[in-house]
Design an enzyme around this catalytic site. Structure first.
Site, PDB file in Angstrom:
ATOM      1  N   CYS A 126      32.411  33.875  33.197  1.00  0.00           N
ATOM      2  CA  CYS A 126      32.524  34.962  32.221  1.00  0.00           C
ATOM      3  C   CYS A 126      33.967  35.136  31.756  1.00  0.00           C
ATOM      4  O   CYS A 126      34.301  36.129  31.116  1.00  0.00           O
ATOM      5  CB  CYS A 126      31.983  36.271  32.796  1.00  0.00           C
ATOM      6  SG  CYS A 126      32.850  36.827  34.256  1.00  0.00           S
ATOM      7  N   ASN A 130      32.872  36.707  51.927  1.00  0.00           N
ATOM      8  CA  ASN A 130      33.633  36.073  50.863  1.00  0.00           C
ATOM      9  C   ASN A 130      32.880  34.789  50.499  1.00  0.00           C
ATOM     10  O   ASN A 130      32.605  33.952  51.356  1.00  0.00           O
ATOM     11  CB  ASN A 130      35.032  35.751  51.384  1.00  0.00           C
ATOM     12  CG  ASN A 130      35.866  35.044  50.330  1.00  0.00           C
ATOM     13  OD1 ASN A 130      35.428  34.075  49.702  1.00  0.00           O
ATOM     14  ND2 ASN A 130      37.064  35.538  50.135  1.00  0.00           N
ATOM     15  N   ALA A 131      32.560  34.653  49.234  1.00  0.00           N
ATOM     16  CA  ALA A 131      31.701  33.542  48.810  1.00  0.00           C
ATOM     17  C   ALA A 131      32.316  32.173  49.122  1.00  0.00           C
ATOM     18  O   ALA A 131      31.600  31.245  49.495  1.00  0.00           O
ATOM     19  CB  ALA A 131      31.426  33.648  47.319  1.00  0.00           C
ATOM     20  N   ASP A 135      27.482  38.531  48.648  1.00  0.00           N
ATOM     21  CA  ASP A 135      28.476  39.270  47.864  1.00  0.00           C
ATOM     22  C   ASP A 135      29.464  39.877  48.846  1.00  0.00           C
ATOM     23  O   ASP A 135      29.133  40.117  50.005  1.00  0.00           O
ATOM     24  CB  ASP A 135      27.816  40.366  47.012  1.00  0.00           C
ATOM     25  CG  ASP A 135      28.683  40.795  45.835  1.00  0.00           C
ATOM     26  OD1 ASP A 135      28.414  40.351  44.701  1.00  0.00           O
ATOM     27  OD2 ASP A 135      29.633  41.581  46.058  1.00  0.00           O
TER      28      ASP A 135
END
Ligand code: SAH
Length: 398
Positions: A342, A281-282, A255
């Site tokens: 989402c 940073n993903a 995360d």
């Protein structure tokens, strides 16, 4: 005839015939462009009417009104009648009653999910004996004191806090506020999810402290746990902890929020589980893992809403595609990808299509094991598609 008198005293707002048709088909919002005339002020409860061909008017119900918002009317009820304290108390009682059967309901749950629970613009989340509320429209914001009284009467919480610091309030021209309204909140609250202890901070955590909508998906993920697992966009390690509990050999959280990972480490310690955490940073981190030839058995991807509105869907699609493609490449044959979106604006067929493309580009075959959505305490209201926003695919990558 008090009821009749009060109903008559509601200001009228007239809407277009097109909007009236939408309301009749089950939708509960009217956009500003569909307003025809109004006698009301921001935050009022109004009688919604439309004109029919012969010039007369139809009553469509009662709604919250805010001419400063693009969503100018939010329907409360299809009958025009008095909305007194007892009316609202009954709505709250029903929302709470409807959740009685859900697991962990005393620990954490969304008790009111706005329009889907027929209380427009209101979120009530419970973390143990602390309630956290969000009022997302002028009508609900104006009734906050009454509703807090009702919640106290029904649930006797130790404290009620408000997290009215979300950016969506700007769309309603409402100011940002956050704080304790009743009682005291002394730091994070300890709650349980599927038997695991977690710490939720209602005042400074993300959202109202936790991502309750993913609860059932997190619990489900434990059933796929094995070997080496990766939880990307982990927040406080919700998926990671369940994977560790489910018997994973090794679990890694990623995360960008160091604070969230600090909470993930604390939760792992509380439960005697081992979870490693990486602040990164993903996008960069997934690329690095791929470059290093790393492999995993299970990967969870739960990014924030990349598409906040319709205009940004195309860019968002590229983001979703990139992370899913990288995850697919990182999975061993037979590995499982638990991937979510989402963003309401990214509809399920679109999301499925980009997953298919990512599979093609990665040269892998994807099997759909499950198509999931948000937890049952975030019910989807038929006729109001905006209430179904979370998509979660469980895919086998071969
Ligand atoms: N899976 C979590 C919820 C994730 S919410 C749970 O079940 O509780 C999305 C998370 O993504 C947030 O914690 C946010 O800090 C993180 N985030 C947002 N953008 C990011 C990025 N580019 N790289 C890494 N983390 C990011």
């Amino acid at each position: 005839m008090l009821i009749h008198f009060q109903a008559m005293s509601l200001p009228n707002v007239e809407i277009s015939r097109r909007a009236a048709k939408r309301i009749r088909s089950g939708h509960v919002w009217v956009y500003r462009s569909d307003l025809r005339s109004s006698e009301a002020e921001k935050g009022d409860i109004v009688r919604v009417v439309s004109r029919h061909g012969s010039g007369g008017t139809n009553e469509l119900g009662v709604a919250f009104y805010n001419p400063e918002s693009l969503i100018s009317l939010r329907l409360i009820d299809r009958q025009v009648h008095e909305l007194n304290r007892e009316f609202w108390a009954a709505r709250f009682r029903q929302a709470i009653e409807n959740r009685k059967e859900l697991p962990d309901i005393e620990d954490m749950a969304r008790l009111v999910f706005g329009e889907a629970d027929c209380i427009p613009g209101l979120i009530v989340d419970r973390y143990g004996d602390v309630l956290v509320i969000q009022t997302g429209c002028a009508g609900s914001d104006h009734r906050i004191d009454l509703w807090i009284d009702i919640l106290e009467e029904l649930l006797s919480p130790a404290a009620i806090a408000e997290r009215n610091d979300s950016s969506t309030r700007r769309l309603e021209r409402l100011e940002s506020r956050c704080g304790v309204l009743r009682g005291r909140v002394d730091g994070p609250v300890e709650v349980r999810e599927g038997g695991l202890r977690q710490l939720v901070d209602p005042l400074s955590g993300q959202k109202t402290g936790a991502y309750l909508d993913q609860r059932e998906n997190r619990l489900r993920s434990a059933e796929y746990a094995r070997g080496r697992c990766l939880d990307v966009f982990s927040y406080q390690g919700g998926f990671a902890l369940q994977l560790a509990r489910g018997g994973a050999g090794e679990v890694l959280c990623v995360d960008q929020s160091e604070r969230a990972l600090e909470a993930a480490r604390a939760a792992a310690r509380l439960n005697g589980l081992t979870v490693s955490c990486q602040t990164a940073n993903a996008f960069d981190f997934l690329r690095e893992l791929q470059g290093a030839g790393e492999r995993f058995d299970v990967i969870c991807l739960d990014p924030p809403a990349f598409a906040k509105n319709r205009k940004s869907v195309e860019r968002a699609e590229r983001g979703y595609k990139e992370i899913n493609l990288r995850a697919i490449k990182l999975l061993r044959s037979g590995g499982v990808l638990i991937t979510s979106s989402c963003s309401y604006h990214m509809l399920e067929p679109q999301f499925e299509n980009l997953l298919r493309e990512a599979g093609q580009d990665g040269g892998r075959t994807l099997q759909v094991l499950e198509r999931r959505s948000q937890s049952r305490d975030h019910p989807v209201r038929l006729g109001f598609p905006e209430s179904r926003y979370l998509k979660c695919f469980v895919l086998r990558v071969i």
